[in-house]
Design a protein around this motif. Structure first.
Motif, short mmCIF file in Angstrom:
data_model
loop_
_atom_site.label_atom_id
_atom_site.label_comp_id
_atom_site.label_asym_id
_atom_site.label_seq_id
_atom_site.Cartn_x
_atom_site.Cartn_y
_atom_site.Cartn_z
N ASP A 127 64.77 4.65 35.09
CA ASP A 127 65.96 4.06 34.46
C ASP A 127 66.52 2.98 35.39
O ASP A 127 67.08 3.27 36.45
CB ASP A 127 67.01 5.16 34.22
CG ASP A 127 68.16 4.68 33.36
OD1 ASP A 127 68.71 3.61 33.64
OD2 ASP A 127 68.51 5.40 32.39
N LEU A 187 65.45 10.30 35.74
CA LEU A 187 65.98 8.94 35.63
C LEU A 187 65.29 7.97 36.60
O LEU A 187 65.80 6.87 36.84
CB LEU A 187 67.49 8.95 35.91
CG LEU A 187 68.35 9.76 34.91
CD1 LEU A 187 69.79 9.80 35.38
CD2 LEU A 187 68.26 9.17 33.52
N GLU A 201 69.08 1.02 35.10
CA GLU A 201 70.53 1.06 35.27
C GLU A 201 70.92 2.04 36.36
O GLU A 201 71.74 1.73 37.23
CB GLU A 201 71.22 1.45 33.96
CG GLU A 201 71.29 0.32 32.94
CD GLU A 201 72.17 0.69 31.76
OE1 GLU A 201 72.69 1.84 31.72
OE2 GLU A 201 72.34 -0.15 30.86
N ALA A 231 75.85 1.87 33.81
CA ALA A 231 75.44 3.17 34.34
C ALA A 231 76.64 4.00 34.79
O ALA A 231 76.65 5.23 34.65
CB ALA A 231 74.47 2.98 35.50
#
Length: 365
Positions: A309, A306, A311, A277
């Motif tokens: 997400d 995000l 990561e 990331a």
């Protein structure tokens, strides 16, 4: 002298190229000395220019380094050079005064009119020639030395009418390529290892950055000498649909670079989603020198798109504990994906993503 980019701990090969550059830029010769170094990202253009500066800087009254990867970075570099020239230019010099407000023109005007003829200007990474005028980044004078680096061969065509010679920076010689690979892999040059290193070096077209990353994969035991080529070709063939950018030099070698970086990205993603990331975040910010404190602040922001997400969630969590965040940065530095510049009087502690890696990440991720 300007603050320079981070140089590699050890410089490999390029003996012939270095001697040719030294002969072309020899400051004892009268008149202007100009050269364009072009080649794909990761071929070592910036490091070769750095090597020249480090070995020959004592021959010059001033050395100015401009990062021209983007128009914004070029503007910032010229602003830094403006302050450097204003603060430390020799007092005995009486150049033609420039009274405008354009800092780039102030620097170029000083180089054009100074009585000190032995100066060196490096304009590095002029790859985006659609967004900036390359000729406007150099002083049109009959003295001084200029190095321009670019991934675009067209740069040499543009500058040829202004007295620039050109040199393509291609693969390392076989001996230096094998030495680089085995050094990064921390393997001895045994007969067996040397033979496999020769095969891998040829497969990777002798490209310095690709060989460096391949050595890291070998050191981390992601692959071994015997199976490397087979694993690499899987990633290389997966990029069969990759289309080159306009003006890109040697498309097949660019594809090689993307393939090896994809292999290393898979390793980083497996070892540390947070480190992965960080790379993505650096790719968003761009291939510029980013203060670690700024990177930490950005990592704490919440991006609605995000939220799912994993990561980036791990990145946000690690950014709250600086020690943990630095461990992930150390992993990236260890595998040569980023370079960390210590704090100095001129700048805070910063992290830098290689431009070739930036190009791969922004294209794929």
């Amino acid at each position: 002298m300007s603050e320079l980019p981070i140089s590699t701990p050890k410089f490999y090969g390029r003996y012939i190229e270095f001697e040719e550059i030294s002969a072309i830029l020899n400051p004892s010769k009268l008149g202007k000395k100009r050269i364009v170094l072009f080649g794909i990202g990761g071929s070592g253009k910036t490091q070769l220019a750095l090597q020249y500066v480090e070995k020959k800087k004592q021959l010059y009254k001033a050395v100015i380094w401009i990062n021209a990867f983007t128009p914004e970075q070029a503007t910032q570099s010229f602003t830094d050079a403006f302050h450097l020239v204003s603060r430390s230019w020799p007092a005995k010099d009486i150049p033609t005064p420039y009274t405008g407000n354009d800092k780039r023109e102030f620097v170029l005007s000083r180089l054009r009119s100074t009585s000190y003829r032995n100066w060196l200007l490096v304009v590095d990474s002029v790859d985006d020639m659609e967004s900036q005028n390359l000729v406007q980044l150099i002083p049109l004078s009959n003295h001084g030395s200029v190095i321009v680096t670019s991934t675009r061969q067209h740069a040499s065509d543009i500058l040829a009418p202004y007295g620039f010679q050109s040199m393509e920076i291609d693969k390392l010689d076989d001996q230096s390529g094998k030495e680089l690979l085995l050094d990064k892999a921390e393997l001895s040059s045994s007969f067996k290892g040397y033979d496999y290193a020769r095969i891998i070096t040829k497969e990777l077209n002798g490209l310095p950055l690709a060989l460096e990353q391949a050595g890291i994969l070998l050191r981390k035991k992601v692959v071994n000498l015997e199976t490397f080529v087979e694993e690499y070709r899987i990633h290389y063939n997966a990029l069969v649909g990759y289309l080159p950018k306009a003006g890109e030099v040697q498309h097949d070698k660019t594809r090689s670079m993307h393939a090896i970086l994809n292999m290393l990205h898979a390793y980083v993603e497996h070892e540390s989603p947070t480190a992965s990331a960080i790379i993505r975040l650096l790719a968003i910010v761009g291939p510029s020198q980013v203060p670690i404190s700024v990177l930490l602040d950005v990592a704490k922001f919440s991006f609605p798109e995000l939220l799912d997400d994993s990561e980036f969630r791990s990145l946000q969590e690690s950014s709250r504990a600086h020690t943990i965040f630095r461990l992930h940065l150390t992993l990236l530095e260890d595998v040569c994906l980023v370079k960390i510049r210590p704090a100095s009087d001129k700048s805070p502690e910063s992290v830098l993503l290689h431009r070739a890696i930036f190009s791969t990440w922004t294209r794929n991720y």
